[in-house]
Scaffold this motif. Structure first.
Motif, mmCIF file in Angstrom:
data_model
loop_
_atom_site.group_PDB
_atom_site.id
_atom_site.type_symbol
_atom_site.label_atom_id
_atom_site.label_comp_id
_atom_site.label_asym_id
_atom_site.label_seq_id
_atom_site.Cartn_x
_atom_site.Cartn_y
_atom_site.Cartn_z
ATOM 1 N N ALA A 121 0.875 -1.324 0.043
ATOM 2 C CA ALA A 121 0.083 -0.098 0.036
ATOM 3 C C ALA A 121 0.961 1.142 -0.016
ATOM 4 C CB ALA A 121 -0.867 -0.049 1.217
ATOM 5 N N LYS A 122 0.173 2.303 -0.692
ATOM 6 C CA LYS A 122 1.018 3.562 -0.796
ATOM 7 C C LYS A 122 1.641 4.143 0.601
ATOM 8 C CE LYS A 122 1.030 8.041 -2.941
ATOM 9 N NZ LYS A 122 0.116 8.937 -3.756
ATOM 10 N N GLY A 123 0.882 3.742 1.672
ATOM 11 C CA GLY A 123 1.370 4.466 2.804
ATOM 12 C C GLY A 123 2.585 3.567 3.486
ATOM 13 N N SER A 124 2.543 2.699 3.040
ATOM 14 C CA SER A 124 3.602 1.527 3.569
ATOM 15 C C SER A 124 4.752 1.633 2.881
ATOM 16 C CB SER A 124 3.129 0.066 3.778
ATOM 17 O OG SER A 124 1.826 0.017 4.329
ATOM 18 N N SER A 125 5.050 2.309 1.506
ATOM 19 C CA SER A 125 6.354 2.305 0.982
ATOM 20 C C SER A 125 7.198 3.576 1.426
ATOM 21 C CB SER A 125 5.815 2.445 -0.770
ATOM 22 O OG SER A 125 6.904 2.846 -1.624
ATOM 23 N N GLU A 126 8.243 3.166 1.886
ATOM 24 C CA GLU A 126 9.183 4.102 2.261
ATOM 25 C C GLU A 126 10.398 4.150 1.730
ATOM 26 O OE1 GLU A 126 9.300 4.210 6.634
ATOM 27 O OE2 GLU A 126 7.053 4.663 6.814
ATOM 28 N N ALA A 127 10.996 4.944 0.977
ATOM 29 C CA ALA A 127 12.068 4.747 0.385
ATOM 30 C C ALA A 127 13.407 4.663 1.508
ATOM 31 C CB ALA A 127 12.807 5.945 -0.384
ATOM 32 N N TYR A 216 2.441 4.989 -15.780
ATOM 33 C CA TYR A 216 2.306 3.870 -15.022
ATOM 34 C C TYR A 216 3.654 3.836 -14.323
ATOM 35 C CZ TYR A 216 3.026 -1.169 -14.187
ATOM 36 O OH TYR A 216 3.486 -2.321 -13.705
ATOM 37 N N VAL A 217 4.638 3.561 -15.103
ATOM 38 C CA VAL A 217 6.077 3.410 -14.539
ATOM 39 C C VAL A 217 6.278 4.469 -13.349
ATOM 40 C CG1 VAL A 217 8.473 3.335 -14.857
ATOM 41 C CG2 VAL A 217 7.091 2.157 -16.443
ATOM 42 N N ASN A 218 6.015 5.595 -13.642
ATOM 43 C CA ASN A 218 5.949 6.725 -12.381
ATOM 44 C C ASN A 218 5.435 6.450 -11.290
ATOM 45 O OD1 ASN A 218 7.236 9.435 -11.786
ATOM 46 N ND2 ASN A 218 4.963 9.855 -11.939
ATOM 47 N N ALA A 219 4.337 6.094 -11.539
ATOM 48 C CA ALA A 219 3.227 5.681 -10.479
ATOM 49 C C ALA A 219 3.641 4.260 -9.546
ATOM 50 C CB ALA A 219 1.738 5.509 -10.883
ATOM 51 N N ILE A 220 4.043 3.431 -10.274
ATOM 52 C CA ILE A 220 4.580 2.324 -9.541
ATOM 53 C C ILE A 220 5.636 2.354 -8.544
ATOM 54 C CG2 ILE A 220 6.526 1.332 -10.843
ATOM 55 C CD1 ILE A 220 3.270 -0.589 -9.935
ATOM 56 N N TRP A 221 6.462 3.583 -8.431
ATOM 57 C CA TRP A 221 7.221 3.497 -7.607
ATOM 58 C C TRP A 221 6.779 3.989 -6.197
ATOM 59 C CZ3 TRP A 221 11.976 2.090 -8.538
ATOM 60 C CH2 TRP A 221 12.509 2.011 -9.955
ATOM 61 N N ASP A 222 5.372 4.487 -6.183
ATOM 62 C CA ASP A 222 4.667 5.033 -4.863
ATOM 63 C C ASP A 222 4.247 3.609 -4.195
ATOM 64 O OD1 ASP A 222 4.943 7.466 -5.479
ATOM 65 O OD2 ASP A 222 2.895 7.834 -6.499
ATOM 66 N N VAL A 223 4.184 2.592 -4.701
ATOM 67 C CA VAL A 223 3.776 1.378 -4.032
ATOM 68 C C VAL A 223 5.075 0.256 -3.875
ATOM 69 C CG1 VAL A 223 1.231 1.776 -4.460
ATOM 70 C CG2 VAL A 223 2.741 0.602 -5.870
ATOM 71 N N VAL A 224 6.213 0.511 -4.013
ATOM 72 C CA VAL A 224 7.067 -0.473 -3.842
ATOM 73 C C VAL A 224 7.414 -0.780 -2.293
ATOM 74 C CG1 VAL A 224 9.659 -0.867 -4.354
ATOM 75 C CG2 VAL A 224 8.334 0.192 -5.946
ATOM 76 N N ASP A 225 7.477 -1.978 -2.117
ATOM 77 C CA ASP A 225 7.948 -2.385 -0.625
ATOM 78 C C ASP A 225 9.553 -2.527 -0.532
ATOM 79 O OD1 ASP A 225 8.209 -3.686 1.847
ATOM 80 O OD2 ASP A 225 6.828 -5.054 1.488
ATOM 81 N N TRP A 226 10.132 -1.302 -0.296
ATOM 82 C CA TRP A 226 11.528 -1.525 -0.155
ATOM 83 C C TRP A 226 12.049 -2.231 0.990
ATOM 84 C CZ3 TRP A 226 13.909 0.361 -4.429
ATOM 85 C CH2 TRP A 226 13.082 1.242 -5.219
ATOM 86 N N SER A 227 11.472 -2.544 2.013
ATOM 87 C CA SER A 227 11.857 -3.746 2.847
ATOM 88 C C SER A 227 12.133 -4.950 2.273
ATOM 89 C CB SER A 227 10.760 -3.609 3.865
ATOM 90 O OG SER A 227 9.580 -4.103 3.606
ATOM 91 N N LYS A 228 11.063 -5.545 1.375
ATOM 92 C CA LYS A 228 11.232 -6.618 0.617
ATOM 93 C C LYS A 228 12.453 -6.611 -0.386
ATOM 94 C CE LYS A 228 9.166 -9.790 0.838
ATOM 95 N NZ LYS A 228 9.324 -11.118 1.561
ATOM 96 N N VAL A 229 12.791 -5.357 -0.845
ATOM 97 C CA VAL A 229 13.747 -5.195 -2.040
ATOM 98 C C VAL A 229 15.218 -5.448 -1.129
ATOM 99 C CG1 VAL A 229 15.054 -3.790 -3.508
ATOM 100 C CG2 VAL A 229 12.310 -3.750 -3.640
ATOM 101 N N GLU A 230 15.416 -4.584 0.115
ATOM 102 C CA GLU A 230 16.407 -4.813 0.906
ATOM 103 C C GLU A 230 16.611 -6.350 1.387
ATOM 104 O OE1 GLU A 230 18.441 -1.787 3.458
ATOM 105 O OE2 GLU A 230 16.809 -2.519 4.784
ATOM 106 N N GLU A 231 15.698 -6.894 1.658
ATOM 107 C CA GLU A 231 15.574 -8.309 2.198
ATOM 108 C C GLU A 231 16.222 -9.120 1.032
ATOM 109 O OE1 GLU A 231 12.237 -11.429 2.989
ATOM 110 O OE2 GLU A 231 11.930 -9.921 3.919
#
Length: 239
Positions: A121-127, A216-231
């Motif tokens: 969710a957008k509110g959970s996506s933190e860079a 679309y590509v610009n918007a998808i960055w708002d909902v990336v789960d960065w904690s999963k990417v880092e994991e």
């Protein structure tokens, strides 16, 4: 309902002597990749279809997950059943003929399974503001915004259908941007370990953005789960 596919060992050893070693090995690898239940299944999402709005609509999510991804799973299982039979019969021609379907549908299943985990969710996506992912991004791209700009440009530029990726290069210990056509899996295609994937098949965005892929590509960055990417990065770097 279709009965469970036979275990890999039941087919590969029956006529393996009739097959070239490379084909026998390839068939065994595909068949052994199936879950213990004998068939791949559509994964449940860890969020509701509406959780990614407004970046991605509930309608798009439902179609993408329950229809498109499910089709890859169905066709992958059907291809594996045919492979099982071909390996049992020692039919090299049939095994070769199945490679395209296995790559396409297997890649579609692998890519989409990772894609759903990428999102939140957008509110959970933190860079990331510190930690190994930020350090890796800064080392390769300079900063977070520069990374987004490079990955976005490459992803938007994919000709036809495909994926944009952020991956880990085990040889250099660095992260890299990459693209793959169709449903070609990142690791099998480039050697990079997938950290973040962006689906740019039209079914991923056409309902919401029509043919304007950059939006679309610009918007998808708002909902990336960065904690999963880092994991994923930490796990890949530890191997």
């Amino acid at each position: 309902a279709r009965p469970p596919r036979r275990a890999a060992s039941a087919s590969v050893h029956v006529r393996s002597s009739a097959l070239p070693p490379s084909l026998s090995k390839s068939a065994a690898a595909y068949l052994s990749s199936a879950p213990s239940g004998g068939a791949h299944v559509l994964p449940d999402l860890p969020y509701d279809y509406s959780a990614l709005e407004p970046a991605v609509s509930a309608e798009t999510m439902e179609l993408h997950h329950s229809k498109h991804h499910n089709t890859y799973v169905t066709n992958l299982n059907a291809s594996l059943e045919k492979l099982d039979a071909a390996a049992s019969a020692g039919d090299a021609s049939a095994i070769i003929g199945l490679q395209g379907a296995l790559k396409f549908n297997g890649g579609g299943h692998v890519n989409h399974s990772l894609f759903w985990e990428n999102l939140c969710a957008k509110g959970s996506s933190e860079a990331p503001t510190s930690g190994p992912l930020k350090e890796a991004i800064d080392a390769r791209f300079g900063d977070f915004e520069a990374m987004k700009k490079e990955v976005s440009a490459m992803t938007v530029g994919v000709q036809g259908s495909g994926w944009g990726w952020l991956g880990f290069d085990a040889k250099t210990g660095r992260i890299e941007a990459a693209t793959c056509p169709n449903q070609d899996p990142l690791h099998a295609t480039t050697g990079l370990v997938p950290l973040l994937g962006i689906d740019v098949w039209e079914h991923a965005y056409y309902v919401d953005y029509r043919n304007v892929r950059p939006n679309y590509v610009n918007a998808i960055w708002d909902v990336v789960d960065w904690s999963k990417v880092e994991e994923r990065l930490v796990a890949a770097a530890a191997k």
